[in-house]
Design an enzyme around this catalytic site. Sequence first.
Site, PDB file in Angstrom:
ATOM      1  N   LYS A  39       0.832  -1.210   0.242  1.00 61.28           N
ATOM      2  CA  LYS A  39      -0.112  -0.050   0.104  1.00 61.28           C
ATOM      3  C   LYS A  39       0.946   1.346  -0.014  1.00 61.28           C
ATOM      4  CE  LYS A  39      -4.353  -1.833   1.666  1.00 61.28           C
ATOM      5  NZ  LYS A  39      -5.389  -1.761   2.844  1.00 61.28           N
TER       6      LYS A  39
ATOM      7  N   LYS B 125      -4.992  -9.999  -7.359  1.00 61.54           N
ATOM      8  CA  LYS B 125      -6.137 -10.055  -6.473  1.00 61.54           C
ATOM      9  C   LYS B 125      -7.474  -9.324  -7.055  1.00 61.54           C
ATOM     10  CE  LYS B 125      -6.451  -7.992  -2.387  1.00 61.54           C
ATOM     11  NZ  LYS B 125      -6.434  -7.761  -1.047  1.00 61.54           N
TER      12      LYS B 125
ATOM     13  N   LYS C 229     -11.338  -3.936  -4.168  1.00 56.21           N
ATOM     14  CA  LYS C 229     -12.343  -2.911  -4.519  1.00 56.21           C
ATOM     15  C   LYS C 229     -11.670  -1.525  -5.092  1.00 56.21           C
ATOM     16  CE  LYS C 229     -13.824  -3.881   0.222  1.00 56.21           C
ATOM     17  NZ  LYS C 229     -13.589  -3.306   1.635  1.00 56.21           N
TER      18      LYS C 229
HETATM   19  P1  TYM Z   1     -11.173  -5.676   3.796  1.00 58.23           P
HETATM   20  O1  TYM Z   1     -12.400  -4.782   3.893  1.00 58.23           O
HETATM   21  O2  TYM Z   1     -10.025  -5.084   2.901  1.00 58.23           O
HETATM   22  O3  TYM Z   1     -11.581  -7.011   3.144  1.00 58.23           O
HETATM   23  C1  TYM Z   1     -12.658  -7.939   3.531  1.00 58.23           C
HETATM   24  C2  TYM Z   1     -12.467  -9.116   3.665  1.00 58.23           C
HETATM   25  O4  TYM Z   1     -12.283  -9.748   2.355  1.00 58.23           O
HETATM   26  C3  TYM Z   1     -11.183 -10.360   1.997  1.00 58.23           C
HETATM   27  N1  TYM Z   1     -10.883 -10.312   0.624  1.00 58.23           N
HETATM   28  C4  TYM Z   1     -10.660 -11.281  -0.430  1.00 58.23           C
HETATM   29  N2  TYM Z   1     -10.776 -12.541  -0.221  1.00 58.23           N
HETATM   30  C5  TYM Z   1     -10.828 -13.395  -1.356  1.00 58.23           C
HETATM   31  N3  TYM Z   1     -10.331 -12.824  -2.670  1.00 58.23           N
HETATM   32  C6  TYM Z   1     -10.153 -11.556  -2.451  1.00 58.23           C
HETATM   33  N4  TYM Z   1      -9.739 -11.146  -3.881  1.00 58.23           N
HETATM   34  C7  TYM Z   1     -10.376 -10.646  -1.523  1.00 58.23           C
HETATM   35  N5  TYM Z   1     -10.186  -9.435  -1.297  1.00 58.23           N
HETATM   36  C8  TYM Z   1     -10.522  -8.990  -0.094  1.00 58.23           C
HETATM   37  C9  TYM Z   1     -10.157  -9.962   2.997  1.00 58.23           C
HETATM   38  O5  TYM Z   1      -9.146 -10.834   3.310  1.00 58.23           O
HETATM   39  C10 TYM Z   1     -10.720  -9.555   4.392  1.00 58.23           C
HETATM   40  O6  TYM Z   1     -11.196 -10.906   5.059  1.00 58.23           O
HETATM   41  N6  TYM Z   1      -7.988  -5.813   7.515  1.00 58.23           N
HETATM   42  C11 TYM Z   1      -9.430  -6.510   6.944  1.00 58.23           C
HETATM   43  C12 TYM Z   1     -10.492  -5.882   8.046  1.00 58.23           C
HETATM   44  C13 TYM Z   1     -10.418  -5.955   9.443  1.00 58.23           C
HETATM   45  C14 TYM Z   1     -10.255  -7.459  10.188  1.00 58.23           C
HETATM   46  C15 TYM Z   1     -10.139  -7.083  11.385  1.00 58.23           C
HETATM   47  C16 TYM Z   1     -10.478  -8.527   9.599  1.00 58.23           C
HETATM   48  C17 TYM Z   1     -10.200  -4.975  10.250  1.00 58.23           C
HETATM   49  N7  TYM Z   1     -10.006  -5.493  11.505  1.00 58.23           N
HETATM   50  C18 TYM Z   1     -10.282  -7.975  12.369  1.00 58.23           C
HETATM   51  C19 TYM Z   1     -10.688  -9.456  10.518  1.00 58.23           C
HETATM   52  C20 TYM Z   1     -10.357  -9.469  11.963  1.00 58.23           C
HETATM   53  C21 TYM Z   1      -9.580  -6.350   5.513  1.00 58.23           C
HETATM   54  O7  TYM Z   1      -8.856  -6.824   4.925  1.00 58.23           O
HETATM   55  O8  TYM Z   1     -10.610  -5.666   5.042  1.00 58.23           O
END
Ligand code: TYM
Length: 335
Positions: free
Chosen positions: A117, A199, A202
């Site tokens: 990032k 990957k 969003k």
């Molecule tokens: P975020 O919002 O970026 O992603 C949410 C979840 O989606 C999964 N993900 C994917 N899985 C499969 N293929 C993809 N292309 C893909 N893109 C995203 C991410 O692995 C995630 O599970 N940091 C976390 C948010 C968070 C969190 C936490 C998670 C904040 N606090 C505590 C667990 C526990 C995240 O990546 O959000």
Amino acid sequence: MENNERRPVVLSCIQPTSIPTLGNYLGALKNWKAMSDDNDCIFAVADLHALTIHPEPAKLRQQSLEMYAILLAMGLDPEKNIMFIQSHVPAHTQLAWILNCYTQFGEASRMTQFKEKSLKHSDNVNVGLFDYPVLMAADILLYQANFVPVGADQKQHLEICRDIADRFNNLRGETFTLPEPYIGKTGAKVMSLQDPTQKMSKSDVNPKATVSILDTPDVIMKKFKSAVTDSESCVRYAEGKDGINNLMTIYSCCTGLDYDKIESEFAGKGYGDFKAAVAEAVIEELRPVRENFDKYISDKASLMSAAADGAERAGRIANRTLRKVMKKTGLVMPE
Ligand code: TYM
């Protein structure tokens, strides 16, 4: 007695940075739903994490509510599960500060997502971005979570969370449960439809690369029809066939069929038929979210009241852990 046995605690969060993609859904949200019957589940909209990219305030507010509405539209029940907005429970930021003091600069510097990032947004490498995994550790450890359903990209953040918890437990006595990541066998890394070596994200600028979980059936069909594949014209899972492998993964997640079954279903058929079938399966899979979303997002009062109730229940658990941590670290306890 068996009935009195504690059920495992499951916790996960999602950032309200935009409408979730099919990647978020298959990698994480679908497992949230699947786990919600047999576990004590806690799910949050991680609005504090989203601040790292400086979203426009009105947009962040709207997207946080939309994310909450999506969770409801998916069928997650806010009475059976604890569902809230992260910033409504101040214990998250309080514990994050304490955990910062138990996190080494070196270990945080090794986080791949921070490095990626920082490269991508070199004009905004803020301390919050660096600290992101520590806040995430606080989210998890406050609830003594046993399992954390996430996509494969979050595995390293779960590892640092365990390391921080373990260090704290060793220094100050048993305090935190060490959480396990729950990463599905298929769907843990859904790839871009336009560049299947990357990957699905969003933030992708090419709208054809990602499927949003609220896309209409027409749009979903068009996006799959234009998905990048290869010139072999044979539906099989193999090295070098990233595009087809990705479509097979998506199809497998939506239908429950394994790769062998998918290969035989499409033996002798071309990619056109396969892409249309994948699109149909995705349209079907996302139907409930699409159909229920409007009902939930248009009733702001009910959304706010469900979120407030969730925050109240989450706060009770979180404050218990926070008080324990305050005591153990030598902070004077408030009366
Ligand atoms: P975020 O919002 O970026 O992603 C949410 C979840 O989606 C999964 N993900 C994917 N899985 C499969 N293929 C993809 N292309 C893909 N893109 C995203 C991410 O692995 C995630 O599970 N940091 C976390 C948010 C968070 C969190 C936490 C998670 C904040 N606090 C505590 C667990 C526990 C995240 O990546 O959000």
